[in-house]
Scaffold this motif. Sequence first.
Motif, PDB file in Angstrom:
ATOM      1  N   SER A   9       0.774  -1.170   0.082  1.00 12.60           N
ATOM      2  CA  SER A   9       0.106   0.015   0.004  1.00 12.60           C
ATOM      3  C   SER A   9       0.981   1.373  -0.012  1.00 12.60           C
ATOM      4  CB  SER A   9      -0.792  -0.033   1.139  1.00 12.60           C
ATOM      5  OG  SER A   9      -1.883  -1.137   1.175  1.00 12.60           O
ATOM      6  N   ASN A  61      -6.932   0.290   3.567  1.00  6.05           N
ATOM      7  CA  ASN A  61      -6.971  -1.109   3.968  1.00  6.05           C
ATOM      8  C   ASN A  61      -8.211  -1.726   3.948  1.00  6.05           C
ATOM      9  OD1 ASN A  61      -6.587  -3.444   5.686  1.00  6.05           O
ATOM     10  ND2 ASN A  61      -5.753  -2.154   7.544  1.00  6.05           N
ATOM     11  N   ALA A 105      -9.667  -4.059   5.226  1.00  4.24           N
ATOM     12  CA  ALA A 105     -10.027  -4.279   6.610  1.00  4.24           C
ATOM     13  C   ALA A 105     -10.728  -3.365   7.413  1.00  4.24           C
ATOM     14  CB  ALA A 105      -8.997  -5.133   7.488  1.00  4.24           C
ATOM     15  N   HIS A 128     -14.327  -6.563   0.312  1.00  2.05           N
ATOM     16  CA  HIS A 128     -13.945  -8.002  -0.072  1.00  2.05           C
ATOM     17  C   HIS A 128     -14.066  -8.160  -1.431  1.00  2.05           C
ATOM     18  CE1 HIS A 128     -18.326  -9.612  -1.060  1.00  2.05           C
ATOM     19  NE2 HIS A 128     -18.405  -8.408  -0.209  1.00  2.05           N
ATOM     20  N   TYR A 144     -11.170  -2.101  -5.675  1.00  2.00           N
ATOM     21  CA  TYR A 144     -10.154  -1.367  -4.400  1.00  2.00           C
ATOM     22  C   TYR A 144      -9.391  -0.442  -5.041  1.00  2.00           C
ATOM     23  CZ  TYR A 144     -10.700  -5.639  -1.462  1.00  2.00           C
ATOM     24  OH  TYR A 144     -11.120  -6.497  -0.586  1.00  2.00           O
ATOM     25  N   THR A 165      -2.822   0.502  -4.266  1.00  2.21           N
ATOM     26  CA  THR A 165      -2.316  -0.832  -4.022  1.00  2.21           C
ATOM     27  C   THR A 165      -1.813  -1.447  -5.043  1.00  2.21           C
ATOM     28  OG1 THR A 165      -4.306  -1.951  -4.382  1.00  2.21           O
ATOM     29  CG2 THR A 165      -3.933  -1.127  -2.109  1.00  2.21           C
ATOM     30  N   SER A 210       1.253  -4.893   3.157  1.00  3.85           N
ATOM     31  CA  SER A 210       0.136  -4.724   4.010  1.00  3.85           C
ATOM     32  C   SER A 210      -1.094  -5.818   4.007  1.00  3.85           C
ATOM     33  CB  SER A 210      -0.428  -3.322   3.924  1.00  3.85           C
ATOM     34  OG  SER A 210      -0.923  -3.212   2.479  1.00  3.85           O
ATOM     35  N   GLN A 211      -0.991  -6.707   2.854  1.00  2.00           N
ATOM     36  CA  GLN A 211      -2.288  -7.416   2.706  1.00  2.00           C
ATOM     37  C   GLN A 211      -1.554  -8.632   1.752  1.00  2.00           C
ATOM     38  OE1 GLN A 211      -5.247  -5.788   0.039  1.00  2.00           O
ATOM     39  NE2 GLN A 211      -6.847  -7.196   0.675  1.00  2.00           N
ATOM     40  N   ARG A 240      -3.601 -11.567  -0.460  1.00  2.00           N
ATOM     41  CA  ARG A 240      -4.919 -11.500  -1.327  1.00  2.00           C
ATOM     42  C   ARG A 240      -4.994 -13.042  -2.083  1.00  2.00           C
ATOM     43  NH1 ARG A 240      -5.815  -7.010  -5.636  1.00  2.00           N
ATOM     44  NH2 ARG A 240      -5.802  -5.749  -3.749  1.00  2.00           N
ATOM     45  N   GLY A 242      -9.297 -11.592   1.329  1.00  2.00           N
ATOM     46  CA  GLY A 242      -7.832 -10.580   1.839  1.00  2.00           C
ATOM     47  C   GLY A 242      -7.626 -10.440   3.221  1.00  2.00           C
ATOM     48  N   GLU A 255      -4.663  -8.936   6.503  1.00  2.60           N
ATOM     49  CA  GLU A 255      -3.674  -8.052   7.062  1.00  2.60           C
ATOM     50  C   GLU A 255      -2.269  -8.730   6.891  1.00  2.60           C
ATOM     51  OE1 GLU A 255      -4.576  -5.789  10.231  1.00  2.60           O
ATOM     52  OE2 GLU A 255      -6.495  -5.099   9.393  1.00  2.60           O
ATOM     53  N   SER A 258     -10.951 -14.043   6.546  1.00  4.94           N
ATOM     54  CA  SER A 258      -9.867 -13.354   6.314  1.00  4.94           C
ATOM     55  C   SER A 258      -8.498 -14.352   6.627  1.00  4.94           C
ATOM     56  CB  SER A 258      -9.773 -12.180   7.255  1.00  4.94           C
ATOM     57  OG  SER A 258     -10.636 -11.315   7.006  1.00  4.94           O
TER      58      SER A 258
END
Length: 283
Positions: free
Chosen positions: A73, A82, A84, A94, A108, A121, A157-158, A160, A205, A207, A273
Amino acid sequence: MRRPLLFLLGLALGGCAWEPGQGFAVVEPTVRAAYEPLSDRAASDGYQRLSSDYQVRVDSASMRVSTIELISSSSGSGGAFNPANPPPGYTLCHGGHCHREDGALIPYEQVAAEMGGGGGTSAVVTLPVGEPLNLLAPETRAVDCEPECALPETQVSQGRWGVELLRIEGTVRDGRVPPRIPGERRFRLDLTPTGSGDEPVAVLGGEVDLPSDRSHPPRAKLDLNLVLTAGLFDPVDWSTLKQDPGGVVDFNDSDPANAKARKALVERLARFSPEAEVTRGER
């Protein structure tokens, strides 16, 4: 010449010496996926209670994940996006999109751009998972990285997950008296993409806190874990579903009630998640 010599000697002796071409972090990923019973849902005979008072027992479960993307990110003036934590004006993020309060589905990337004035992202690396994962006999599987496991300077940060297939078979019964359905019914869930192209059936997704910089040891062991539970089946009204000639509830049946339940299961799946555990160490 003494000062440059001392500097080079310090690099040679330091525990975090960086070699030419080495990434800011070198990730060592593993993947695990499981279907697990919960103690607060336990019923007799291996069944799990649902919020609807139906009970399910899963006898076989497998999942194929096309790839897992590690997402970085970047933030603009409005901060980092984010999924979340949906930004103001959105209720849920989502499956690659966010639900805006007016009902629109916004990708996103567009949400991130709206937040950060250019922030967004991007996928840093992808992890091909390969063979399907047995959710009832879970294994921790080491996976490769594409294009490589050496990361650039960034903040991951994520994670997927692209779910390409979810296949579950089991039995359902009613926990109420009198029961809404008689006895036990077999069911078959076979979630695969319904449209053309390579789009996954669902995108999950989770974190990840993985800084890739010169402030942390370069070695980064990344354990990715996804746990599905009986909560997947909470939205289903089993009394409305059609059975095939063999008495099995097939969620791929074209009956409107079965099709509606299948859609609800895809949406519920996207709310699970994956978790990520990062262990840093010197190379």
